[in-house]
Design an enzyme around this catalytic site. Structure first.
Site, mmCIF file in Angstrom:
data_model
loop_
_atom_site.group_PDB
_atom_site.id
_atom_site.type_symbol
_atom_site.label_atom_id
_atom_site.label_comp_id
_atom_site.label_asym_id
_atom_site.label_seq_id
_atom_site.Cartn_x
_atom_site.Cartn_y
_atom_site.Cartn_z
ATOM 1 N N ASP A 177 41.096 43.321 5.831
ATOM 2 C CA ASP A 177 41.043 43.645 7.255
ATOM 3 C C ASP A 177 41.893 44.891 7.480
ATOM 4 O O ASP A 177 42.961 45.037 6.875
ATOM 5 C CB ASP A 177 41.636 42.508 8.086
ATOM 6 C CG ASP A 177 40.753 41.269 8.123
ATOM 7 O OD1 ASP A 177 39.747 41.225 7.395
ATOM 8 O OD2 ASP A 177 41.085 40.330 8.877
ATOM 9 N N HIS B 297 40.906 41.607 -1.403
ATOM 10 C CA HIS B 297 39.789 41.023 -2.136
ATOM 11 C C HIS B 297 38.995 42.098 -2.861
ATOM 12 O O HIS B 297 39.173 43.293 -2.623
ATOM 13 C CB HIS B 297 38.898 40.246 -1.166
ATOM 14 C CG HIS B 297 39.581 39.073 -0.533
ATOM 15 N ND1 HIS B 297 39.211 37.775 -0.800
ATOM 16 C CD2 HIS B 297 40.611 38.992 0.349
ATOM 17 C CE1 HIS B 297 39.988 36.944 -0.113
ATOM 18 N NE2 HIS B 297 40.841 37.666 0.597
ATOM 19 N N SER C 7 50.500 47.119 4.222
ATOM 20 C CA SER C 7 50.432 48.456 3.659
ATOM 21 C C SER C 7 49.003 48.949 3.601
ATOM 22 O O SER C 7 48.240 48.764 4.549
ATOM 23 C CB SER C 7 51.085 48.523 2.284
ATOM 24 O OG SER C 7 51.259 49.873 1.915
#
Length: 284
Positions: A88, A145, A246
């Site tokens: 995200d 991911h 980050s």
């Protein structure tokens, strides 16, 4: 002098790693009253949607870091076809890698070889490929991911500074992503080589991977580990996480076709970013 430039400049003399270690202690504390206060304050400040979490009760987490790296409920992030977002966040930059150079921000470019730890051999397969940068804000889900199915070939820890990573520092700190502490993970995929670069930042206490646990902070030397036993991760599978947020920089060995019309688009893990045309791998 603009406010953003001043914000970037005042970070140069700060003891980045010391600040991060202090924050890391608070993030790991098991004192119930303190960790619950930190979590509640964070949820309120950044408007975190706990309805998406596998564990929606903020007090159920053992420490702030467990809350910050919380898992999502099943089905919260369906994985699309093609090349997908690893996290995200904001798709801040994407495009071609031109002769080993990537774009950091408007008017700012940096070296692919430096990003990958200074190894020209490691960087060579990506010099004419593509890249995409996803910035994770504090309110985002902070597990990373796989954008494609891949088999891990090599992992490189690269020491460095840990400037804050946001638009202000991207605009005003030259070579930001190639200066900060980072973890480079090289995968082989059916679409060609893939480099997943997890970039540390101010108050990021650690970077973890699913195959080796916590990696940073480590040492002041570049450290490389090759993997003879295959570690294969499917597209959409978790590969790592940030203990405080980050940026992820993805580098592809072939030209990718991106769907986004422009920079700074909001993306979610598993959302389609584009594709790597099949002809690219066939002609490699």
């Amino acid at each position: 002098m603009t406010r953003d430039k001043l914000f970037a400049l005042i970070q140069y003399p700060l003891p980045h790693h010391l600040i991060s270690r202090v924050v890391g202690w608070f993030a790991e504390t098991r004192l119930s009253w303190l960790k619950n206060a930190l979590i509640r304050a964070f949820i309120k400040r950044f408007k975190v949607d706990m309805d998406e979490a596998a564990e929606p009760d903020p007090t159920a987490y053992a420490c702030f870091n467990d809350f910050f790296t919380r898992a999502l409920r099943k089905g919260a992030r369906p994985v699309a076809e093609g090349l997908v977002s690893p996290a995200d966040g904001t798709l801040s930059q994407f495009g071609r890698i031109h002769h080993g150079t990537l774009i950091q921000a408007k008017g700012q470019a940096y070296s692919l070889t430096s990003l990958l730890g200074g190894d020209t051999h490691l960087a060579a397969p990506f010099r004419q490929g593509s890249f995409a940068t996803v910035y994770l804000s504090p309110s985002d889900y902070h597990r990373v991911h796989m954008p494609l199915t891949g088999t891990l070939r090599e992992m490189v820890y690269v020491p460095g500074r840990i400037f804050s990573v946001n638009q202000a520092t991207a605009d005003h700190v030259p070579g930001l992503f190639a200066r900060n502490e980072r973890l480079v993970c090289i995968f082989d995929t059916e679409e060609g080589p893939l480099a997943m670069v997890l970039v540390g930042a101010m108050i990021v206490a650690a970077i973890e991977t699913v195959w080796a646990g916590q990696i940073t902070p480590q040492s002041d030397q570049v450290q490389s580990i090759r993997f003879d036993e295959p570690i294969t991760l499917q597209k959409g599978a978790e590969m790592g996480r940030f203990k405080l947020g980050s940026t992820v920089v993805m580098c592809f060995g072939h030209e990718a076709s991106f769907d986004a019309a422009g920079f700074d688009a909001s993306v979610r893990m598993g959302e389609r970013l584009g594709e790597i045309p099949h002809h690219a791998t066939q002609t490699s």
